[in-house]
Design an enzyme around this catalytic site. Sequence first.
Site, PDB file in Angstrom:
ATOM      1  N   CYS A 145     -13.193  11.784  65.348  1.00 21.19           N
ATOM      2  CA  CYS A 145     -14.853  11.721  65.071  1.00 21.19           C
ATOM      3  C   CYS A 145     -14.803  11.544  66.178  1.00 21.19           C
ATOM      4  CB  CYS A 145     -15.005  10.263  64.452  1.00 21.19           C
ATOM      5  SG  CYS A 145     -13.604  10.178  62.597  1.00 21.19           S
ATOM      6  N   HIS A 205     -21.335   6.833  65.956  1.00 22.15           N
ATOM      7  CA  HIS A 205     -20.160   6.970  64.724  1.00 22.15           C
ATOM      8  C   HIS A 205     -20.371   7.024  63.116  1.00 22.15           C
ATOM      9  CE1 HIS A 205     -16.875   9.211  61.984  1.00 22.15           C
ATOM     10  NE2 HIS A 205     -16.094   7.777  62.646  1.00 22.15           N
ATOM     11  N   ASN A 239     -18.298   9.608  56.077  1.00 19.58           N
ATOM     12  CA  ASN A 239     -17.741  10.005  57.462  1.00 19.58           C
ATOM     13  C   ASN A 239     -17.584  11.436  57.890  1.00 19.58           C
ATOM     14  OD1 ASN A 239     -16.483  10.168  59.543  1.00 19.58           O
ATOM     15  ND2 ASN A 239     -15.158   7.914  58.968  1.00 19.58           N
TER      16      ASN A 239
END
Length: 328
Positions: A122, A255, A285
């Site tokens: 990520c 993020h 996500n």
Amino acid sequence: MTLYSKIIGTGSYLPPRRVTNNDLALQLAEKGIETSDEWIVSRSGISARHYAEPTVQSSDLAAEAAKRALQMAGLESGAIDLIIVATSTPDHFGGFPSTACVVQRKLGMANGSAAFDVQAVCSGFVYAVSIADSFIKSGAHKNVLIIGAEVFSRILNFEDRTTCVLFGDGAGAIVMTASSEPGVLATKLHADGSHGDILCVPGSVSAGAIDGSAFLYMDGQAVFKLAVSVLEKVANETLDAANMNASQIDWLVPHQANIRIMQGTAKKLGLPPEKMVVTVDQHGNTSAASIPLALDTAVRDGRIKPGQNVMLEGVGGGFTWGAVLARM
């Protein structure tokens, strides 16, 4: 003349299939797993996500996002002399040929430009931007295409409701170019391999077969605690490197993992909620794609304007984290 790197174009792409929490709850109910829209939203802030069709690969999403970024930048693909793709779900098992090379082919680029993938989960997009910044400032490359692209739906265990409800597929891209005006003001990257087991895909390959699990595993509480701590620290570290303070941040683009992590980070930095770009509610996500997806959304809807200071920061498996402070 001092060389800087500057973002001159953004783009993104989401696969057409949108899956709401209610859609997912019905799918999981068929497996005897109970969940609900209220349960998912209360724990993550996520209401929907997008899933790619089985024949669609990360490179397909990446190429579409790249086309949009190139169009905004006013460049043809042939002007790009470096492609960096951040992904944890590459097209090919083993990661080669790299997804970046596949994207190069799909964009019809025959100029011999360099291309490679970055794997920092990520945090991958932030890592890729930092690498591109260094290449541009050194004079090695002029126009760099950076893409975050994921098909995380391929590695989700749909019998584990604590993880399968969180992730989605998508791609985001930016074009960075050499400039006489400051663009990227500072970057900071970190990793701590001792925390590698709290967010991982623990399987490995042996004799052509998977040894262990090929599904994503996450210790949610451990990730949450570590993420909030390191994101605040790396943001302040990056501000210090640029001789700036948090009050000079116009937009925080974190993020998009969990709304509570994002809100906690903004609060620790003293930033009001209205200065944070949030897309996790609609995208879920999307790992390395989440920051460029959110960035492009805010650029195109007019929130992020030229001359504004934007803090990009990510945290992911590895354990990795980093931040980029950029003037748009």
